[in-house]
Design an enzyme around this catalytic site. Structure first.
Site, PDB file in Angstrom:
ATOM      1  N   ASP A 108     -16.480 -17.557  18.307  1.00  0.00           N
ATOM      2  CA  ASP A 108     -17.546 -17.220  19.263  1.00  0.00           C
ATOM      3  C   ASP A 108     -17.960 -15.777  19.071  1.00  0.00           C
ATOM      4  OD1 ASP A 108     -16.703 -19.529  20.616  1.00  0.00           O
ATOM      5  OD2 ASP A 108     -15.510 -18.361  22.042  1.00  0.00           O
ATOM      6  N   HIS A 166     -13.028 -17.598  21.690  1.00  0.00           N
ATOM      7  CA  HIS A 166     -12.548 -18.169  20.426  1.00  0.00           C
ATOM      8  C   HIS A 166     -12.914 -17.167  19.323  1.00  0.00           C
ATOM      9  CE1 HIS A 166     -13.533 -21.797  22.840  1.00  0.00           C
ATOM     10  NE2 HIS A 166     -12.610 -22.437  22.168  1.00  0.00           N
TER      11      HIS A 166
HETATM   12  C1  XUL Z   1     -13.188 -27.879  25.406  1.00  0.00           C
HETATM   13  C2  XUL Z   1     -12.552 -26.730  26.077  1.00  0.00           C
HETATM   14  C3  XUL Z   1     -12.349 -25.529  25.235  1.00  0.00           C
HETATM   15  C4  XUL Z   1     -11.060 -24.799  25.483  1.00  0.00           C
HETATM   16  C5  XUL Z   1     -10.799 -23.676  24.543  1.00  0.00           C
HETATM   17  O1  XUL Z   1     -13.369 -28.982  26.213  1.00  0.00           O
HETATM   18  O2  XUL Z   1     -12.258 -26.764  27.250  1.00  0.00           O
HETATM   19  O3  XUL Z   1     -13.411 -24.677  25.447  1.00  0.00           O
HETATM   20  O4  XUL Z   1     -11.025 -24.286  26.780  1.00  0.00           O
HETATM   21  O5  XUL Z   1     -10.793 -24.062  23.222  1.00  0.00           O
END
Ligand code: XUL
Ligand code: CO
Length: 435
Positions: A103, A100
């Site tokens: 992150d 992300h």
């Molecule tokens: C949350 C989840 C996230 C997504 C990416 O449950 O799985 O980490 O994979 O935003």
């Protein structure tokens, strides 16, 4: 300088090895159905869990020991983490990663400052990708952690928040494109509601579709050729999330003219939260030609929330790999370990044990699935179960040429025999032969 000085490069040593820092089953070069395990499995590590998860829970703070991290929100600290992460990828032998925006780089006081920080860290990510040959599986934007997103982003009641989320997606898409990502994931973090007393559902759904259409336009504008993947999840953090399962996502995409632009990224623990098996969710996606990528983890039957545990269940892994092999393999997607260690597993070494276990589990799942296919008895059984459809009447119906009158004539002339046995126990016994 090494950040994991006590950890060796993890190698395949075979099933008899007692070395906990070795693979017992994942042998990247080994061919299964004529393709290497590495290319079948396309493992990815999740930046948020490996580097940014402090291992907190609702009752207590983080326990993770991260000697490389000075705890600050600085760009330098973020760039140092990137070096740590790539050493991790090199030692564990994982070729791909996912992140992300928030992150990898800090969220600062303004969007402009955060964008600048993201560019700086993306530069380090690119350097490390070039140095190691590791690749980006997918990127995404975190549109759920900051308080501004308490009511969602694409479904926020505030147009200003919607715009902020859209701006983050624009930036994260460009960074994903620059880093050569295979795809971009939309997990609707808080795209849903907690109470219908305060929610205009139709308007929120229309807004979410507008949000995604703009993302498609931007993708085309910058020439990003990777895939767009929606990641279904029924609840948590919201009580009800719009992207609740594969079927709901496919329906949403069809309704809003987005079907051709998206595939799905299916996560095990999200499937179980939706009251489905992972195999169900994968099968629904694959049947629509929309299984793009997988977030590999598992839940806990007793706890009942998204525990994101590492996958260690052979049965589950073989079911996943059977669906993947049947559809001809993952293309741009992969198996992303969206999984975290338990809060008690606090050392850097535990990061390695966790991923080794996940990789060995899927390697075995792959081998078992291939053996089941080579044996052929299960597929033959299923084929035989539907064999009445291979006759003239079945063919007439399947090609859309039959009428109810035809079927009535058939039914009057031929009383239906009992359907053949489902043979479930027989088939389950067969599966166990291969484990
Ligand atoms: C949350 C989840 C996230 C997504 C990416 O449950 O799985 O980490 O994979 O935003
Ligand atoms: Co996920």
């Amino acid at each position: 300088m090494s950040f994991f000085p006590d950890i060796p490069v993890i190698k395949y040593e075979g099933a008899k090895s007692k070395n906990p820092f070795s693979f017992k089953h994942y042998n990247p070069e080994e061919l299964v159905e004529g393709k290497s395990m590495r290319d079948h499995l396309r493992f990815a590590a999740a930046y948020w869990h490996v580097m940014r998860n402090p291992l907190a829970d609702p009752f207590g703070g983080g326990t993770a020991i991260t000697p490389w991290d000075d705890g600050s929100n600085s760009v330098e600290n973020a760039q140092k983490r990137v070096r740590v992460f790539f050493e991790f990828l090199e030692k564990i032998g994982i070729e791909y990663y996912c992140f992300h925006d928030r992150d990898v780089a800090p969220e600062l006081e303004t969007l402009a400052a955060s964008n600048k920080a993201l560019d700086a860290v993306a530069g380090t990510l690119k350097e490390e990708q070039e140095r190691t040959g590791k690749k980006l599986l997918w990127g995404t934007a975190c549109l759920f952690a900051h308080p501004r997103f308490a009511n969602g982003a694409g479904t926020s009641p505030s147009v200003d928040v919607f715009a902020h989320g859209a701006a983050q997606v624009k930036k994260a898409l460009s960074v994903t494109h620059d880093l050569g990502g295979g795809g971009y994931v939309f997990w609707g973090g808080r795209e849903g509601y907690s109470s219908l007393w305060n929610t205009d559902m139709k308007r929120e759904l229309d807004h979410l579709a507008a949000f995604l259409h703009m993302a498609v336009d931007w993708k085309k504008k910058i020439g990003f050729t990777g895939k767009f993947w929606i990641e279904p999840k029924p609840r948590e953090p919201s009580t009800h999330q719009y992207d609740s399962d594969s079927a709901a996502c496919l329906n949403f995409l069809r309704e809003y003219g987005l079907f051709d632009e998206f595939e799905l990224n299916i996560e095990t623990n999200h499937a179980t939260l939706a009251g489905h098996t992972m195999r169900h969710e994968l099968t629904v996606a694959a049947a629509a030609g929309k299984l793009g990528s997988i977030d590999a983890n598992r839940g806990d039957e007793l706890i009942g929330w998204d525990t994101d545990q590492f996958p260690t269940n052979l049965y589950l892994a073989l079911e996943v790999m059977l669906v993947v092999l049947r559809m001809g393999g993952l293309k741009e997607g992969g198996l992303n370990f969206d999984a975290k260690r338990r809060r008690e597993s606090n050392t850097p070494a535990d990061l390695f044990h966790a991923h080794i276990g996940g990789m060995d589990t899927f390697a075995r799942g792959l081998k078992i699935a291939a053996a089941i296919r080579a044996d052929g008895r299960i597929e033959e059984f299923v084929k035989a179960r539907y064999s009445s459809w291979d006759g003239p009447l079945g063919q007439k119906i399947e090609s859309g040429k039959a009428t109810l009158a035809d079927l009535e004539a058939h039914a009057l002339a031929k009383e239906a025999p009992l359907p053949p046995s489902g043979g479930q126990e027989y088939l389950e016994n067969l599966v166990n032969e291969f484990i």
